[in-house]
Design a protein around this motif. Structure first.
Motif, PDB file in Angstrom:
ATOM      1  N   SER A 101       0.802  -1.222   0.000  1.00  7.07           N
ATOM      2  CA  SER A 101       0.000   0.000   0.000  1.00  7.07           C
ATOM      3  C   SER A 101       0.838   1.276   0.000  1.00  7.07           C
ATOM      4  O   SER A 101       0.426   2.293  -0.525  1.00  7.07           O
ATOM      5  N   PHE A 102       2.001   1.225   0.596  1.00  7.50           N
ATOM      6  CA  PHE A 102       2.756   2.455   0.779  1.00  7.50           C
ATOM      7  C   PHE A 102       3.694   2.757  -0.383  1.00  7.50           C
ATOM      8  O   PHE A 102       4.336   3.793  -0.413  1.00  7.50           O
ATOM      9  N   GLY A 103       3.823   1.817  -1.281  1.00  7.92           N
ATOM     10  CA  GLY A 103       4.669   2.031  -2.447  1.00  7.92           C
ATOM     11  C   GLY A 103       6.118   2.287  -2.099  1.00  7.92           C
ATOM     12  O   GLY A 103       6.791   3.106  -2.717  1.00  7.92           O
ATOM     13  N   SER A 104       6.620   1.561  -1.103  1.00  4.18           N
ATOM     14  CA  SER A 104       8.006   1.782  -0.702  1.00  4.18           C
ATOM     15  C   SER A 104       8.671   0.419  -0.534  1.00  4.18           C
ATOM     16  O   SER A 104       8.329  -0.521  -1.258  1.00  4.18           O
ATOM     17  N   CYS A 105       9.580   0.284   0.423  1.00  6.49           N
ATOM     18  CA  CYS A 105      10.117  -1.034   0.710  1.00  6.49           C
ATOM     19  C   CYS A 105      10.333  -1.167   2.206  1.00  6.49           C
ATOM     20  O   CYS A 105      10.353  -0.176   2.932  1.00  6.49           O
ATOM     21  N   GLY A 106      10.486  -2.389   2.661  1.00  7.44           N
ATOM     22  CA  GLY A 106      10.731  -2.608   4.083  1.00  7.44           C
ATOM     23  C   GLY A 106       9.547  -3.242   4.780  1.00  7.44           C
ATOM     24  O   GLY A 106       8.489  -3.463   4.189  1.00  7.44           O
ATOM     25  N   GLY A 107       9.757  -3.565   6.039  1.00 15.59           N
ATOM     26  CA  GLY A 107       8.705  -4.191   6.828  1.00 15.59           C
ATOM     27  C   GLY A 107       8.757  -3.678   8.250  1.00 15.59           C
ATOM     28  O   GLY A 107       9.732  -3.046   8.652  1.00 15.59           O
ATOM     29  N   TYR A 108       7.705  -3.916   9.008  1.00 15.40           N
ATOM     30  CA  TYR A 108       7.714  -3.474  10.400  1.00 15.40           C
ATOM     31  C   TYR A 108       7.215  -4.580  11.311  1.00 15.40           C
ATOM     32  O   TYR A 108       6.536  -5.509  10.881  1.00 15.40           O
ATOM     33  N   ILE A 109       7.568  -4.433  12.562  1.00 14.97           N
ATOM     34  CA  ILE A 109       7.008  -5.241  13.635  1.00 14.97           C
ATOM     35  C   ILE A 109       6.516  -4.254  14.665  1.00 14.97           C
ATOM     36  O   ILE A 109       7.258  -3.359  15.062  1.00 14.97           O
ATOM     37  N   ALA A 110       5.271  -4.399  15.070  1.00 13.74           N
ATOM     38  CA  ALA A 110       4.773  -3.519  16.118  1.00 13.74           C
ATOM     39  C   ALA A 110       4.317  -4.370  17.281  1.00 13.74           C
ATOM     40  O   ALA A 110       3.774  -5.459  17.093  1.00 13.74           O
ATOM     41  N   GLY A 111       4.568  -3.894  18.491  1.00 13.62           N
ATOM     42  CA  GLY A 111       4.193  -4.652  19.678  1.00 13.62           C
ATOM     43  C   GLY A 111       4.375  -3.782  20.897  1.00 13.62           C
ATOM     44  O   GLY A 111       4.492  -2.556  20.800  1.00 13.62           O
ATOM     45  N   SER A 112       4.436  -4.439  22.041  1.00  9.04           N
ATOM     46  CA  SER A 112       4.611  -3.679  23.272  1.00  9.04           C
ATOM     47  C   SER A 112       6.023  -3.098  23.313  1.00  9.04           C
ATOM     48  O   SER A 112       6.908  -3.531  22.575  1.00  9.04           O
ATOM     49  N   LYS A 113       6.220  -2.129  24.161  1.00  4.02           N
ATOM     50  CA  LYS A 113       7.531  -1.488  24.265  1.00  4.02           C
ATOM     51  C   LYS A 113       8.618  -2.516  24.567  1.00  4.02           C
ATOM     52  O   LYS A 113       9.715  -2.481  23.999  1.00  4.02           O
ATOM     53  N   GLU A 114       8.292  -3.465  25.465  1.00  5.12           N
ATOM     54  CA  GLU A 114       9.308  -4.437  25.880  1.00  5.12           C
ATOM     55  C   GLU A 114       9.675  -5.370  24.727  1.00  5.12           C
ATOM     56  O   GLU A 114      10.841  -5.675  24.513  1.00  5.12           O
ATOM     57  N   VAL A 115       8.652  -5.824  24.009  1.00  2.00           N
ATOM     58  CA  VAL A 115       8.934  -6.736  22.894  1.00  2.00           C
ATOM     59  C   VAL A 115       9.854  -6.065  21.890  1.00  2.00           C
ATOM     60  O   VAL A 115      10.845  -6.638  21.433  1.00  2.00           O
ATOM     61  N   ILE A 116       9.531  -4.824  21.559  1.00  2.00           N
ATOM     62  CA  ILE A 116      10.343  -4.133  20.561  1.00  2.00           C
ATOM     63  C   ILE A 116      11.750  -3.901  21.091  1.00  2.00           C
ATOM     64  O   ILE A 116      12.741  -4.056  20.380  1.00  2.00           O
ATOM     65  N   GLN A 117      11.840  -3.574  22.377  1.00  2.00           N
ATOM     66  CA  GLN A 117      13.166  -3.368  22.951  1.00  2.00           C
ATOM     67  C   GLN A 117      14.004  -4.642  22.869  1.00  2.00           C
ATOM     68  O   GLN A 117      15.169  -4.615  22.495  1.00  2.00           O
ATOM     69  N   TYR A 118      13.365  -5.753  23.172  1.00  2.00           N
ATOM     70  CA  TYR A 118      14.091  -7.018  23.109  1.00  2.00           C
ATOM     71  C   TYR A 118      14.495  -7.332  21.676  1.00  2.00           C
ATOM     72  O   TYR A 118      15.621  -7.756  21.414  1.00  2.00           O
ATOM     73  N   LEU A 119      13.574  -7.110  20.746  1.00  2.00           N
ATOM     74  CA  LEU A 119      13.896  -7.385  19.348  1.00  2.00           C
ATOM     75  C   LEU A 119      15.050  -6.512  18.878  1.00  2.00           C
ATOM     76  O   LEU A 119      15.938  -6.959  18.160  1.00  2.00           O
ATOM     77  N   LYS A 120      15.033  -5.265  19.321  1.00  2.00           N
ATOM     78  CA  LYS A 120      16.099  -4.372  18.882  1.00  2.00           C
ATOM     79  C   LYS A 120      17.434  -4.783  19.494  1.00  2.00           C
ATOM     80  O   LYS A 120      18.495  -4.468  18.969  1.00  2.00           O
ATOM     81  N   TYR A 121      17.352  -5.458  20.583  1.00  2.00           N
ATOM     82  CA  TYR A 121      18.589  -5.903  21.226  1.00  2.00           C
ATOM     83  C   TYR A 121      19.193  -7.087  20.497  1.00  2.00           C
ATOM     84  O   TYR A 121      20.401  -7.202  20.372  1.00  2.00           O
ATOM     85  N   THR A 122      18.337  -7.957  19.952  1.00  2.00           N
ATOM     86  CA  THR A 122      18.926  -9.199  19.468  1.00  2.00           C
ATOM     87  C   THR A 122      18.500  -9.650  18.076  1.00  2.00           C
ATOM     88  O   THR A 122      19.017 -10.624  17.555  1.00  2.00           O
ATOM     89  N   CYS A 123      17.576  -8.932  17.436  1.00  2.00           N
ATOM     90  CA  CYS A 123      17.132  -9.414  16.124  1.00  2.00           C
ATOM     91  C   CYS A 123      18.213  -9.193  15.059  1.00  2.00           C
ATOM     92  O   CYS A 123      18.710  -8.089  14.888  1.00  2.00           O
ATOM     93  N   PRO A 124      18.580 -10.237  14.336  1.00  2.00           N
ATOM     94  CA  PRO A 124      19.643 -10.110  13.343  1.00  2.00           C
ATOM     95  C   PRO A 124      19.350  -9.051  12.275  1.00  2.00           C
ATOM     96  O   PRO A 124      20.266  -8.400  11.786  1.00  2.00           O
ATOM     97  N   ALA A 125      18.069  -8.863  11.950  1.00  2.00           N
ATOM     98  CA  ALA A 125      17.753  -7.876  10.925  1.00  2.00           C
ATOM     99  C   ALA A 125      18.080  -6.472  11.416  1.00  2.00           C
ATOM    100  O   ALA A 125      18.328  -5.569  10.639  1.00  2.00           O
ATOM    101  N   HIS A 126      18.084  -6.286  12.709  1.00  2.00           N
ATOM    102  CA  HIS A 126      18.394  -4.984  13.285  1.00  2.00           C
ATOM    103  C   HIS A 126      19.899  -4.833  13.482  1.00  2.00           C
ATOM    104  O   HIS A 126      20.452  -3.757  13.373  1.00  2.00           O
ATOM    105  N   LEU A 127      20.537  -5.967  13.763  1.00  2.00           N
ATOM    106  CA  LEU A 127      21.956  -5.948  14.099  1.00  2.00           C
ATOM    107  C   LEU A 127      22.883  -6.025  12.891  1.00  2.00           C
ATOM    108  O   LEU A 127      23.976  -5.478  12.903  1.00  2.00           O
ATOM    109  N   TYR A 128      22.446  -6.753  11.876  1.00  2.00           N
ATOM    110  CA  TYR A 128      23.390  -7.053  10.797  1.00  2.00           C
ATOM    111  C   TYR A 128      23.018  -6.497   9.433  1.00  2.00           C
ATOM    112  O   TYR A 128      23.841  -6.499   8.533  1.00  2.00           O
TER     113      TYR A 128
END
Ligand SMILES: Cc1ncc(COP(=O)(O)O)c(C=O)c1O
Lengths: 487, 483
Positions: A312-339
């Motif tokens: 719909s947005f005519g761009s690229c990329g993806g998102y994950i939305a959730g609680s603050k803690e979930v996102i914080q944890y994902l940002k700490y260890t998700c390979p897509a964020h790290l690498y």
């Protein structure tokens, strides 16, 4: 559920049988010739193996001109399809400089943001100049710019979750985040028709994967009860956690997820819900907020909301939305964020601007109009197709509508004939669908005008008669098709 | 008692044998004399078959009642979705307020950026911006479809042709994201049963690809050719069947996790001896190594045809995004239908493809960019020599300069803490932006962590000198109790 007519199933099997037999015959001769010339790769096993390779060479290549057609303009309501020719029986296709202007019924351009937009494009270009096309760095290192921060806030706000994380590709979002959330000892219960990125993510996680019948809450409940009471295989230890993965709109079926029922079941059995809104975010719902809004599900009941910006947005990329803690944890260890390199800044700006337009924060009502249009367009087009007697899958309000073709020979016939009349449609065959259930798929956009749709219907109807895919022949042919007024 | 029992048994047996032997002792069926014992054996055999065909005894299964299931479901308590948040998870990376060029703005202050793999300094390059802008105006931002379904824009095909021409390969295939390139390309060619010999230091993208392929994975010691040879030897000698399987060696050209460079000439020798195929990830060497920037093959003087599959991310030296894979026509064509990240994902935004074409043009026209980069690496190395507490662990030619602790504290966590102290202070006090190697909990790489400096051709000599000076000073301060 698709129930394939008996005769059609038989003829489809027969066609594939024939193709297979001829393919084998040709392979047999090829082997003799190869043996004659004796390859120089002795000691190596062939790099492409077995049935998959056979399928590509002997089946796919014959009709490969129906797929991957290059275009030379933005994928708007109308686009330029580059003509191709082949000198070796479709084994290789060469581009010509000739183009034909076609009506685009294939791109996921639901809201019409693919083409140049008066609000988004200047801003994207401005960001391009300011931030360059890439940051050459991952998000945790040096790839977080002010744009990325703004984007994440904007997305969290839009989907209705406390926080969000954005990655540079939708596929990676699924396949890199599932392994973070769940691992050995966990259970993933996945819809049987989930997208390949989810399948890969689930497989990569090391968790046990079970499947429930496509979009059937009762079966989900049955699987859940069975699994919770039995626990892990062999050891019968209780599962650590259970994640149910569903999609908002199934891209090959056009169906809406039965989200309210599924969420209720998950609540009852304490399973987590992971919702992939790749095709639904922006496209459905009163303000474009996806299936939750459309079906009246509280976003607080969906633990993980995932989506992509490629549609719909005519761009690229993806998102994950959730609680603050979930996102914080994902940002700490998700390979897509790290690498992985962070989202390209102009693409990030495109998303932000598109969301602003959708929400009317650009100061116009263009967003609301777009949303109204896609809904009207889709419902109109779907009902017309059904009236014509096509077997159309999917639910109302969904902009995706597959038309069943079944027989392999009808795939290229439908696609080529439509193209001849300047309508570009997508045909889908194995491996994206089961072998027997080949289909054409139409994606409606808010940028289609009424004339566009009428023209498309006319062409599709004509080609449908020619190819013989009106499996539910309707009442006397509708003359009033052309007279129907679009609200 | 016992003997009398035995006697009876013996007598009975004798009698049985005699009676059986008597009528059939001279019977010959199809040339086989039917002796008594044969008869008994056949009988025995039939009995065994009969017994085997019977179901073994199982306690009768009593399925759980609905009520019991309800109770079990009621009792079941899931773990929380994520573990409790600890302090180390709350890390917030610095936020850039400008492009990630060699000089970026963080918190309103200009810093020297060593965090971006902008090796050729193409971020902000005039020509690149121009070509991206015009493509963006023409095609919009996204492609709105996977390659198969009208997501193929002519610039994608041009980009593929340009890369192939630059590298001298028959064809190439462009992916929409660097990370997905490897983890899609490997499972397209490796399936269950195939053997993959891989360096233990490869990055997560490759690890994930290996896992998804379900092949047999054998690791060898990081960048150790002796270990590779032994591994190959063991596999081929021990396993005769291995000849019929597909065998691959997977290596990175410049290891993201250590800055080491793989000795490709030796690997090719081994590969030919043991008949393995080579999969090479050139993400950090494409556009960097070799005289014209064609990567490790050029650097080591290996003809590019000898490497079966080459992959690379375009988000580094080319300063766009996405990735590509190249090799023979067979290799690229196969991926167009078998590679999941290619088939099932929207294609690369056209302006990025157009940017990649221009970046290669720029590189070809300005080979001095590579000379400049080489010089910059040498300057930084020279500047960093004699640094206290840290040691230079990367290859002197690698654009990733990798500093690791001379003496580990014994745990990765506290090592990282020390290194992060250094990088924090560098940023705050000296405006030098360097990064430590972060590890995901999913990452299986066990190489030591360190500080990574991505050198760029666009760094000024003064930047490099300032960076090495400050790094030395900070390292001495932070590590003084530790040396
Ligand atoms: C349900 C679903 N998830 C994820 C994706 C992948 O998204 P992307 O194209 O951004 O990689 C798709 C795209 O086709 C999809 O349909």
């Amino acid at each position: 559920m698709i129930t394939i007519p008996y005769l059609t199933a038989l003829s489809t099997y027969f066609s594939y049988g024939l193709l297979f037999a001829f393919g084998q015959l040709r392979d047999f001769f090829r082997k003799i010739i190869d043996w004659w010339q004796s390859g120089d790769l002795q000691g190596y096993a062939p790099i492409c193996l077995g049935l998959e390779d056979f399928y590509i060479r002997r089946l796919y290549n014959r009709i490969q001109d129906c797929f991957g057609r290059p275009i030379s303009s933005a994928p708007d309501a109308w686009f330029d399809v580059v003509e191709r020719y082949s000198n070796d029986n479709n084994k290789t296709l060469k581009r010509t400089t000739k183009i034909s202007r076609c009506l685009n019924l294939g791109s996921y351009n639901y809201l019409g943001f693919a083409a140049s937009d008066e609000y988004c494009t200047p801003r994207a270009i401005e960001s391009l100049k300011k931030f360059s096309p890439s940051t050459c760095s991952s998000r945790v290192d040096g790839g977080t710019t002010t744009l990325h921060k703004e984007l994440e806030e904007c997305v969290a706000n839009f989907v209705g979750k406390p926080d969000a994380m954005v990655t540079g590709m939708g596929y990676v979002t699924n396949s890199a985040i599932l392994p973070v959330l769940i691992g050995k000892g966990g259970l993933i219960i996945s819809d049987s028709l989930n997208h390949n990125s989810i399948v890969n993510g689930a497989r990569g996680s090391g968790a046990t994967v079970r499947v429930f019948q496509h979009n059937t809450p009762s079966h989900l409940e049955k699987v859940l009860r069975e699994q919770i009471s039995e626990g892990q295989p062999r050891t019968h230890r209780p599962w650590k956690k259970i994640i149910i993965i569903v999609e908002g709109i199934y891209s090959m079926e056009g169906e809406l997820c039965q989200l309210p029922e599924i969420v209720a079941i998950c609540k009852k059995y304490k399973a987590y819900v992971y919702l992939d809104e790749a095709h639904s975010i922006g496209a459905v719902g009163k303000t474009g907020r996806g299936v939750c809004e459309l079906l009246g599900v509280d976003t607080a009941d969906v633990d993980i909301m995932m989506g992509t910006f490629t549609k719909s947005f005519g761009s690229c990329g993806g998102y994950i939305a959730g609680s603050k803690e979930v996102i914080q944890y994902l940002k700490y260890t998700c390979p897509a964020h790290l690498y992985a390199t962070s989202v390209s800044p102009p693409a990030a700006q495109q998303i932000i601007s598109a969301i602003k337009v959708i929400l009317g924060e650009d100061g116009t009502s263009r967003g609301a109009q777009k949303l109204a249009r896609i809904r009207e367009n889709s419902n109109f087009f779907r009902s017309e197709l059904q009236k014509m007697g096509f077997e159309v899958l999917g639910d109302n309000d969904s902009p995706v509508m597959p038309i069943m073709l079944y027989n392999p020979a009808k795939i290229p016939a439908f696609s080529r004939e439509c193209l001849k009349q300047n309508v570009a449609v997508v045909t889908v065959a194995f491996p994206a669908t089961p072998l027997l259930l080949a289909r054409a798929r139409i994606c409606i956009s808010a940028s289609h005008t009424k004339e566009d749709l009428l023209r498309a219907l006319e062409v599709i109807s004509r080609v449908g008669d020619l190819v013989g895919i009106k499996y539910f022949p309707a009442e006397p042919s509708k003359q009033e098709t052309n007279a129907i007024k679009l609200e | 008692m016992a003997s009398s029992f035995l006697n009876i048994v013996n007598a009975t047996l004798d009698w049985v044998t005699a009676t059986l032997d008597a009528p059939s002792s001279r019977a010959i069926v199809f040339g086989v004399p039917i002796g008594g014992h044969l008869f008994v054996e056949v009988l025995l055999f039939l009995v065994i078959v009969f017994l085997l065909s019977q179901k073994s005894y199982k306690p009768p299964k009593r399925p759980l009642t609905e009520k019991e299931i309800d109770e079990l479901c009621e009792e079941w308590v899931p773990e929380s979705l994520i573990p409790p948040i600890t302090e180390e998870m709350q890390y917030e990376p610095p936020v850039l307020e400008s492009a990630a060029g060699p000089h970026a703005i963080i918190n309103g202050k200009e810093v020297v950026n060593f965090a971006a793999a902008n090796y050729l300094g193409l971020i902000g390059h005039e020509k690149l911006l121009e070509s991206c802008t015009s493509a963006l105006e023409k095609y919009g931002v996204g492609s709105c479809g996977p390659r198969g379904f009208y997501g193929t824009i002519d610039v994608h095909l041009d980009c593929e042709a340009r890369i192939a021409k630059f590298l001298g390969t028959p064809d190439s295939i462009v992916y929409s994201y660097g990370l997905s390139t490897m983890f899609s390309a490997i499972p397209a060619f490796c399936k269950k049963g195939d053997i993959i010999v891989v360096d233990e230091g490869v990055h997560w993208g490759i690890q994930n690809g290996l896992y998804l392929s379900r092949s047999t994975i054998v690791y060898f010691k990081h960048n150790d050719m002796e270990s590779l040879r032994n591994t190959l030897e063991k596999i081929t000698v021990k396993n005769q069947r291995a000849k019929k399987l597909r065998r691959y060696i997977v290596v990175e050209a410049v290891y993201q996790n250590s800055g080491q460079i793989a000795p490709l000439d030796e690997i090719v020798k081994l590969k030919e001896k043991y008949r393995f195929r080579v999969v090479l990830d050139e993400s950090n060497s494409f556009g960097v190594l070799g005289k014209a920037g064609r990567g490790l093959t050029e650097f080591c003087g290996v003809p590019v045809e000898k490497i079966d599959i080459i992959t690379a991310a375009m988000g580094h030296a080319l300063a766009t995004e996405g990735g590509f894979c190249t090799g023979s026509a067979r290799v690229t064509d196969h991926q167009r239908l078998s590679s999941s990240g290619y088939v099932f994902s929207a294609s690369l935004p056209p302006y990025l493809a157009s940017g990649a074409i221009t970046a290669i043009d720029v590189l070809e026209e300005n080979p001095d960019l590579i000379t400049k980069l080489k010089k910059n690496i040498a300057v930084l190395w020279k500047g960093l020599s004699g640094i206290l507490g840290l040691s230079l662990a990367s290859n002197p030619e690698s654009p990733i300069v990798f500093l690791r602790l001379e003496k580990s504290t014994g745990s990765v966590k506290s090592d990282l803490q020390l290194l992060e102290d250094i990088s924090d202070r560098l940023l705050k006090e000296y405006s030098i932006f360097v990064v430590t190697s972060k590890r995901s909990t999913l990452d299986k790489c066990r190489l030591p962590v360190g500080i990574r400096l991505f050198v760029s051709a666009a760094h000024l000599e003064s930047d490099l000198l300032k960076a090495s000076e400050s790094l030395k000073r900070v390292a001495e301060l932070v590590l003084k109790d530790h040396i």
